[in-house]
Design a protein around this motif. Structure first.
Motif, PDB file in Angstrom:
ATOM      1  N   LEU A  35       7.675   8.025  33.957  1.00 22.69           N
ATOM      2  CA  LEU A  35       7.888   8.632  32.480  1.00 22.69           C
ATOM      3  C   LEU A  35       9.084   9.381  32.153  1.00 22.69           C
ATOM      4  N   SER A  36       9.921   9.842  33.455  1.00 21.21           N
ATOM      5  CA  SER A  36      10.973  10.706  33.504  1.00 21.21           C
ATOM      6  C   SER A  36      12.207   9.744  33.960  1.00 21.21           C
TER       7      SER A  36
ATOM      8  N   LEU B  77      -4.332   8.444  33.647  1.00 21.57           N
ATOM      9  CA  LEU B  77      -4.182   9.570  32.612  1.00 21.57           C
ATOM     10  C   LEU B  77      -3.581   9.130  31.209  1.00 21.57           C
ATOM     11  N   GLN B  78      -4.175   9.544  30.378  1.00 20.38           N
ATOM     12  CA  GLN B  78      -3.586   9.360  28.895  1.00 20.38           C
ATOM     13  C   GLN B  78      -2.832  10.698  28.767  1.00 20.38           C
ATOM     14  N   PRO B  79      -1.507  10.347  28.547  1.00 23.75           N
ATOM     15  CA  PRO B  79      -0.780  11.772  28.659  1.00 23.75           C
ATOM     16  C   PRO B  79      -0.703  12.622  27.196  1.00 23.75           C
ATOM     17  N   PHE B  80      -0.999  11.705  26.145  1.00 25.69           N
ATOM     18  CA  PHE B  80      -1.228  12.595  24.770  1.00 25.69           C
ATOM     19  C   PHE B  80      -2.490  13.453  24.748  1.00 25.69           C
TER      20      PHE B  80
ATOM     21  N   LEU C 242       6.562   8.090  24.976  1.00 26.21           N
ATOM     22  CA  LEU C 242       6.219   8.430  26.198  1.00 26.21           C
ATOM     23  C   LEU C 242       7.423   9.387  26.960  1.00 26.21           C
ATOM     24  N   SER C 243       8.608   8.988  26.820  1.00 31.65           N
ATOM     25  CA  SER C 243       9.706   9.758  27.333  1.00 31.65           C
ATOM     26  C   SER C 243       9.538  11.251  26.965  1.00 31.65           C
ATOM     27  N   GLU C 244       9.350  11.667  25.656  1.00 26.05           N
ATOM     28  CA  GLU C 244       9.029  12.776  25.253  1.00 26.05           C
ATOM     29  C   GLU C 244       7.891  13.544  25.655  1.00 26.05           C
TER      30      GLU C 244
ATOM     31  N   ARG D   5       7.720  16.801  28.748  1.00 21.28           N
ATOM     32  CA  ARG D   5       6.967  18.043  28.455  1.00 21.28           C
ATOM     33  C   ARG D   5       5.911  18.310  29.653  1.00 21.28           C
ATOM     34  N   LEU D   6       5.450  16.950  30.220  1.00 20.83           N
ATOM     35  CA  LEU D   6       4.642  17.309  31.389  1.00 20.83           C
ATOM     36  C   LEU D   6       5.296  17.526  32.635  1.00 20.83           C
ATOM     37  N   ALA D   7       6.565  16.882  32.778  1.00 22.33           N
ATOM     38  CA  ALA D   7       7.493  16.969  33.882  1.00 22.33           C
ATOM     39  C   ALA D   7       7.183  18.121  34.804  1.00 22.33           C
ATOM     40  N   PRO D   8       7.119  19.226  34.271  1.00 19.59           N
ATOM     41  CA  PRO D   8       6.854  20.657  35.346  1.00 19.59           C
ATOM     42  C   PRO D   8       5.687  20.582  36.199  1.00 19.59           C
ATOM     43  N   PHE D   9       4.765  19.798  35.774  1.00 17.51           N
ATOM     44  CA  PHE D   9       3.562  19.696  36.361  1.00 17.51           C
ATOM     45  C   PHE D   9       3.336  18.480  37.356  1.00 17.51           C
ATOM     46  N   ILE D  10       4.403  17.434  37.195  1.00 14.05           N
ATOM     47  CA  ILE D  10       4.061  16.276  38.173  1.00 14.05           C
ATOM     48  C   ILE D  10       5.052  16.401  39.354  1.00 14.05           C
ATOM     49  N   ARG D  11       4.370  16.040  40.196  1.00  7.85           N
ATOM     50  CA  ARG D  11       4.633  16.217  41.646  1.00  7.85           C
ATOM     51  C   ARG D  11       3.910  15.250  42.718  1.00  7.85           C
TER      52      ARG D  11
END
Ligand code: IMP
Length: 446
Positions: free
Chosen positions: A154-155, A74-77, A187-189, A193-199
């Motif tokens: 990333l986190s 996945l390309q996060p940007f 990447l940290s930023e 922002r994507l953290a709520p979706f990652i699990r």
């Protein structure tokens, strides 16, 4: 409950996004299990066309989860832009879940992808693969060589920094890369922002299956672009087969119920590689124009040609297809005859029927043996309206015979037919079991 895979049965761009969207209507979870930003699944909603690259089509439906699974890069940007684009249009209706195990495709992989394809072209022009330049090969290579970075990292700033330093040490051949500091910060930023979706997505799917919920695995790319079973080296770097879909989602093979292969009523390919039924001239141009054959990700014109049953028989066996979806039948409407390749004549005089030769150069030398099938009428709005109202019974008789011919030749029933770009222009032909004809497939290339 069912676990179903829908996958591309040709070289990609079979309109499988549209079929996946159709099947997603009865799913609770839709999972993408391979590929990344090289994918472009076009779905024509009443609000207009949407092209999904890294999200599963479930995100377009209320009450459905769209999972970008562990086998993806996945390309996060770009992913963030894709999510924002859907939000801006009010089309984000389902839930987005991103696997913590999916790998991160970095801007440096995009640079490396272009560098590698230039290198191939400089060595020999025909060695260029014509990749989508989205970084897929290098991202999967880093994953396999254990230099990769996963979404969950990333986190974790300290780990991320260490992983980036290690990765950069392997990229000294590349110029113009962003500094590690800059990339780590960005990447940290984006990770925040994507953290709520990652699990973790595997337990989510196992629990869903245990509760009896329907799961659809949405293939990207296509079986003939598979790293091992496609036309190597003119392939992508993942496994867009049914087996690959299970590996890339963490679903055990014992849970699988059905595999739908999607094929156009003709055939297209983007990028380099053998394509025996390609029509380079006027007839190819006709298919390109009427079929609107341009890459959804790169905008490149697609190479066009006829349906190839040698390749389709191979894909059917390789993936254990339980049914077929034949798409874009409207594009061929009005042609007096439709050529279909039923075998290959090889330069040594032999004939192949049930699968391609192993080597790409041998496949390129294959001469298709065509059978001319009677064409069917044009798909005017009135005919489409009748099909919408009456279902499969309203399909023209000549087209039904064409579909029966494919079923007989491939030994797999046709379950769905796509006759237009819109979401509602797919028709179900009934349960495959009631129409299955036992067909003895000849011994391998015998
Ligand atoms: P890559 O996946 O970008 O590395 O490209 C490898 C080959 O697969 C090239 O020929 C691409 O054109 C082709 N390819 C990759 N993704 C797709 C797709 O979604 N549709 C059709 N062809 C694709």
């Amino acid at each position: 409950m069912s676990v179903r895979i829908v996958l591309g049965a040709q070289f990609g761009d079979e309109a499988k996004g549209k079929i996946a969207d159709f099947l997603a209507a009865s799913a609770r979870h839709v999972v993408r299990s391979a590929g990344g930003p090289n994918t472009g699944h076009t779905i024509v909603l009443p609000e207009g066309p949407v092209v999904l690259h890294q999200l599963a089509c479930g995100v377009l439906r209320h009450g459905v989860t769209g999972i970008s699974g562990p086998g993806m890069v996945l390309q996060p940007f770009k992913l963030e832009e894709e999510i924002q684009g859907l939000k801006d249009r009010g089309l984000l209706r389902g839930e987005i879940v991103l696997s913590d195990r999916a790998h991160v495709l970095l801007p440096i992989h995009e640079v490396e992808d272009a560098w590698q394809d230039d290198l191939r072209a400089r060595q020999r022009p025909e060695a260029s693969l014509g990749t989508t330049k989205s970084g897929i090969g290098p991202a999967y290579a880093d994953r396999a060589s254990r230099f990769g970075i996963r979404l969950a990292e990333l986190s974790r700033p300290a780990v991320l920094r260490e992983r980036l330093e290690l990765l950069y040490a392997t990229k000294t051949h590349l110029a113009g890369l962003p500094s590690i500091d800059e990339l780590a910060a960005r990447l940290s930023e984006v990770g925040g922002r994507l953290a709520p979706f990652i699990r973790p997505t595997e337990p989510l799917l196992w629990d869903a299956i245990a509760r009896g919920e329907n799961v659809l695995l949405e293939g990207a790319q296509s079986a003939l672009l598979d790293l091992d079973f496609g036309t190597y080296p003119y392939v992508t770097s993942s496994h867009p087969t049914s087996a690959g879909a299970l590996v890339g989602s963490g679903i055990p093979p014992t849970e699988l119920d059905s595999v739908v292969g999607v094929a156009k009523s003709y055939c297209t390919r983007v990028g380099a590689g053998p394509f025996p039924t390609e029509e380079a001239g006027e007839r190819g141009e006709y298919l390109r124009r009427v079929g609107g054959e341009r890459g959804a990700t790169t905008g490149r014109p697609r190479r066009c040609g006829w349906l190839d049953l040698v390749l389709l028989r191979y894909v059917a066996r390789l993936n254990g297809l339980t049914s077929l979806a034949i798409t874009k039948v409207d594009v061929l409407g009005g042609l007096p005859e439709v050529p279909v390749a039923v075998a290959y004549r090889m330069p040594d005089g032999s004939t192949l029927r049930d699968g391609p030769p192993t080597h790409a150069d041998e496949l390129a030398a294959a001469e298709p043996v065509y059978e001319q099938r009677p064409g069917w009428p044009e798909f005017h709005e009135r005919l489409k309206e009748r099909i919408r109202r009456e279902g499969a019974a309203a399909l023209p008789a000549e087209l039904r015979r064409y579909l029966a011919f494919i079923e007989d030749e491939v030994g797999v029933p046709v379950e769905y037919v796509g006759y237009g770009a819109h979401r509602d222009e797919t028709v179900w032909l009934g349960p495959p079991g009631t129409r299955r004809r036992p067909v003895a497939i000849a011994a391998w290339n015998g």
